[in-house]
Design a protein around this motif. Sequence first.
Motif, PDB file in Angstrom:
ATOM      1  N   ARG A 143     -27.813  -6.332   3.946  1.00  0.00           N
ATOM      2  CA  ARG A 143     -28.458  -6.350   2.798  1.00  0.00           C
ATOM      3  C   ARG A 143     -29.553  -5.364   2.791  1.00  0.00           C
ATOM      4  NH1 ARG A 143     -28.724 -12.708   1.140  1.00  0.00           N
ATOM      5  NH2 ARG A 143     -26.259 -13.013   1.275  1.00  0.00           N
ATOM      6  N   ALA A 144     -30.040  -4.780   4.029  1.00  0.00           N
ATOM      7  CA  ALA A 144     -31.439  -3.953   4.253  1.00  0.00           C
ATOM      8  C   ALA A 144     -31.136  -2.526   4.517  1.00  0.00           C
ATOM      9  CB  ALA A 144     -32.250  -4.675   5.202  1.00  0.00           C
ATOM     10  N   VAL A 145     -32.132  -1.847   4.285  1.00  0.00           N
ATOM     11  CA  VAL A 145     -32.092  -0.388   5.089  1.00  0.00           C
ATOM     12  C   VAL A 145     -33.396  -0.273   6.019  1.00  0.00           C
ATOM     13  CG1 VAL A 145     -32.248   2.117   4.584  1.00  0.00           C
ATOM     14  CG2 VAL A 145     -31.203   0.562   2.747  1.00  0.00           C
ATOM     15  N   VAL A 146     -32.667  -0.050   7.210  1.00  0.00           N
ATOM     16  CA  VAL A 146     -33.569   0.311   8.306  1.00  0.00           C
ATOM     17  C   VAL A 146     -33.841   1.638   8.597  1.00  0.00           C
ATOM     18  CG1 VAL A 146     -33.764  -0.043  11.100  1.00  0.00           C
ATOM     19  CG2 VAL A 146     -32.571  -1.759   9.451  1.00  0.00           C
ATOM     20  N   TYR A 147     -35.164   2.014   8.845  1.00  0.00           N
ATOM     21  CA  TYR A 147     -35.694   3.324   8.920  1.00  0.00           C
ATOM     22  C   TYR A 147     -36.272   3.738  10.165  1.00  0.00           C
ATOM     23  CZ  TYR A 147     -35.648   3.569   3.622  1.00  0.00           C
ATOM     24  OH  TYR A 147     -35.180   3.334   2.218  1.00  0.00           O
ATOM     25  N   ARG A 148     -36.164   4.900  10.749  1.00  0.00           N
ATOM     26  CA  ARG A 148     -36.394   5.224  11.820  1.00  0.00           C
ATOM     27  C   ARG A 148     -36.977   6.645  11.741  1.00  0.00           C
ATOM     28  NH1 ARG A 148     -31.539   3.422  12.868  1.00  0.00           N
ATOM     29  NH2 ARG A 148     -32.424   2.018  14.344  1.00  0.00           N
ATOM     30  N   ARG A 149     -37.696   7.488  12.625  1.00  0.00           N
ATOM     31  CA  ARG A 149     -37.947   8.696  12.721  1.00  0.00           C
ATOM     32  C   ARG A 149     -36.831   9.611  13.081  1.00  0.00           C
ATOM     33  NH1 ARG A 149     -43.099   7.170  14.874  1.00  0.00           N
ATOM     34  NH2 ARG A 149     -42.566   7.768  17.326  1.00  0.00           N
ATOM     35  N   THR A 150     -36.630  10.831  12.701  1.00  0.00           N
ATOM     36  CA  THR A 150     -36.028  11.655  12.969  1.00  0.00           C
ATOM     37  C   THR A 150     -36.214  12.354  14.420  1.00  0.00           C
ATOM     38  OG1 THR A 150     -36.575  13.425  11.653  1.00  0.00           O
ATOM     39  CG2 THR A 150     -34.854  12.000  10.971  1.00  0.00           C
ATOM     40  N   GLY A 151     -35.674  13.236  15.077  1.00  0.00           N
ATOM     41  CA  GLY A 151     -36.115  14.014  16.017  1.00  0.00           C
ATOM     42  C   GLY A 151     -37.336  14.869  15.507  1.00  0.00           C
ATOM     43  N   LEU A 152     -37.366  15.496  14.449  1.00  0.00           N
ATOM     44  CA  LEU A 152     -38.276  16.155  13.722  1.00  0.00           C
ATOM     45  C   LEU A 152     -39.515  15.326  13.686  1.00  0.00           C
ATOM     46  CD1 LEU A 152     -39.398  18.959  12.864  1.00  0.00           C
ATOM     47  CD2 LEU A 152     -38.357  18.271  10.492  1.00  0.00           C
ATOM     48  N   GLY A 153     -39.339  14.234  13.108  1.00  0.00           N
ATOM     49  CA  GLY A 153     -40.512  13.395  12.975  1.00  0.00           C
ATOM     50  C   GLY A 153     -41.252  12.884  14.182  1.00  0.00           C
ATOM     51  N   ASP A 154     -40.477  12.709  15.322  1.00  0.00           N
ATOM     52  CA  ASP A 154     -40.774  12.450  16.755  1.00  0.00           C
ATOM     53  C   ASP A 154     -41.910  13.555  16.953  1.00  0.00           C
ATOM     54  OD1 ASP A 154     -40.007   9.950  16.968  1.00  0.00           O
ATOM     55  OD2 ASP A 154     -37.794  10.489  17.967  1.00  0.00           O
ATOM     56  N   ALA A 155     -41.276  14.618  17.082  1.00  0.00           N
ATOM     57  CA  ALA A 155     -41.927  15.764  17.392  1.00  0.00           C
ATOM     58  C   ALA A 155     -43.618  16.144  16.712  1.00  0.00           C
ATOM     59  CB  ALA A 155     -41.391  17.099  17.083  1.00  0.00           C
ATOM     60  N   LEU A 156     -43.420  15.721  15.383  1.00  0.00           N
ATOM     61  CA  LEU A 156     -44.505  15.718  14.661  1.00  0.00           C
ATOM     62  C   LEU A 156     -45.499  14.726  14.998  1.00  0.00           C
ATOM     63  CD1 LEU A 156     -43.637  16.620  11.057  1.00  0.00           C
ATOM     64  CD2 LEU A 156     -45.057  17.973  12.591  1.00  0.00           C
ATOM     65  N   VAL A 157     -45.097  13.687  15.292  1.00  0.00           N
ATOM     66  CA  VAL A 157     -46.178  12.396  15.715  1.00  0.00           C
ATOM     67  C   VAL A 157     -46.675  12.582  17.091  1.00  0.00           C
ATOM     68  CG1 VAL A 157     -46.270   9.949  16.058  1.00  0.00           C
ATOM     69  CG2 VAL A 157     -44.811  10.831  14.162  1.00  0.00           C
ATOM     70  N   ALA A 158     -45.835  13.184  18.062  1.00  0.00           N
ATOM     71  CA  ALA A 158     -46.619  13.573  19.110  1.00  0.00           C
ATOM     72  C   ALA A 158     -47.784  14.079  19.228  1.00  0.00           C
ATOM     73  CB  ALA A 158     -45.289  14.203  20.149  1.00  0.00           C
ATOM     74  N   ARG A 159     -48.739  13.697  19.598  1.00  0.00           N
ATOM     75  CA  ARG A 159     -50.162  14.379  19.567  1.00  0.00           C
ATOM     76  C   ARG A 159     -50.075  15.749  20.545  1.00  0.00           C
ATOM     77  NH1 ARG A 159     -54.865  12.926  17.787  1.00  0.00           N
ATOM     78  NH2 ARG A 159     -54.021  10.885  17.544  1.00  0.00           N
ATOM     79  N   PRO A 160     -50.417  16.618  19.925  1.00  0.00           N
ATOM     80  CA  PRO A 160     -50.522  17.743  20.639  1.00  0.00           C
ATOM     81  C   PRO A 160     -51.524  17.967  21.732  1.00  0.00           C
ATOM     82  CG  PRO A 160     -51.756  18.142  18.325  1.00  0.00           C
ATOM     83  CD  PRO A 160     -51.107  16.804  18.441  1.00  0.00           C
ATOM     84  N   SER A 161     -50.868  18.665  22.880  1.00  0.00           N
ATOM     85  CA  SER A 161     -51.602  18.675  24.067  1.00  0.00           C
ATOM     86  C   SER A 161     -52.856  19.329  23.908  1.00  0.00           C
ATOM     87  CB  SER A 161     -50.802  18.865  25.220  1.00  0.00           C
ATOM     88  OG  SER A 161     -50.353  20.273  24.833  1.00  0.00           O
ATOM     89  N   THR A 162     -53.763  19.142  24.619  1.00  0.00           N
ATOM     90  CA  THR A 162     -54.995  19.949  24.634  1.00  0.00           C
ATOM     91  C   THR A 162     -55.250  20.414  25.866  1.00  0.00           C
ATOM     92  OG1 THR A 162     -56.515  17.996  25.232  1.00  0.00           O
ATOM     93  CG2 THR A 162     -56.115  18.372  22.856  1.00  0.00           C
ATOM     94  N   GLY A 163     -55.381  21.708  25.794  1.00  0.00           N
ATOM     95  CA  GLY A 163     -55.427  22.472  27.044  1.00  0.00           C
ATOM     96  C   GLY A 163     -56.982  22.296  27.946  1.00  0.00           C
TER      97      GLY A 163
END
Length: 334
Positions: free
Chosen positions: A314-334
């Motif tokens: 009866r429910a819809v389960v949501y999850r991030r796509t690969g693109l979503g994971d890439a956006l959430v990953a905090r950019p590295s700081t040199g």
Amino acid sequence: MTLRIEVGAGDLGASRFAISPITQVVAALLVLSGRISSWTARPWVERNRGRLRAMCDAEPDLGTLVSVLRVRGYNPDFIAPPPRGSSSTFIQDLAAVRETPAARAHQEVMRVLEGREPPDGVARIFDSPDPVGRFTRVLGLAWEEFVAPDWDRMRAILQRDLAHRADRMIAEGWDGVLGDLAPTVRWRTHARGAVIEVSGMPDEERVLRRGGVLYLPNLFDALWVCLDEPWRNAVVYPAGGAAALWPAAAPCRPAADHLVPLIGRSRALILATLDGPVTTTQLTRALRMSLGAVGGHLAVLRRSGLVEGTRTGRAVVYRRTGLGDALVARPSTG
């Protein structure tokens, strides 16, 4: 991936619900160690995660216990024995752990670690004169620190969940009781009994003809299935009403500041929160946003390819796509 459990008509009559205090301890350790996410308990997790790390440093045996716990697949049965009746006390649960023969405990831990190098702590424990006693001691410490302070309220919520399902049984039968057990569980009846389908688990088919299913509510959103002795057939599922345990705590706000200029604060928060399968209702509780607002933001995120939804029962389960994971990953700081 879907686990399918064929339940015979006789198993339905033999199935039961029960409360297991020690199961709450295992679920709490899985959540605090980051192996599973708990939407309802996020504020509690934030308050206690550092405490678990400190305890593992001070008590290496606790760190060893946590290291052998898994989210998927087999976990040592002896660390959380099934309740013998409709409920048990933690003292009774711990006594059952203490009765485990050392050889059996070693066999179960080695089964979990099959194919990988055992942590040093495992050899240290099993080379000692009383390995089961060492596991028993740290389970007791985890209980006292993370569960016992709130146990009266926890037990009340677990009891309400069981009472609610008893009412549903009278009014609607097993379809009503199990139809909303969890977002990833689907229940289908047929002439010979029923099929329980659990998505997100390895493809497998089991046929039960051994005395029904034991259903155990837990307070930390986690769902797992036990099909081995001594559990035989058990489903641990998220208890309804668990969010009431932490109503006054401020909701956890995942770090998503770098996404705010791109997609806005609310959508960034939702995207960062989707670090596991979750329903719209769970998101509204975890983030204290309205159902309409969450639904609207999820629709935009889906159209943008950042989130995907899968209907389970009866429910819809949501999850991030690969693109979503890439956006959430905090950019590295040199």
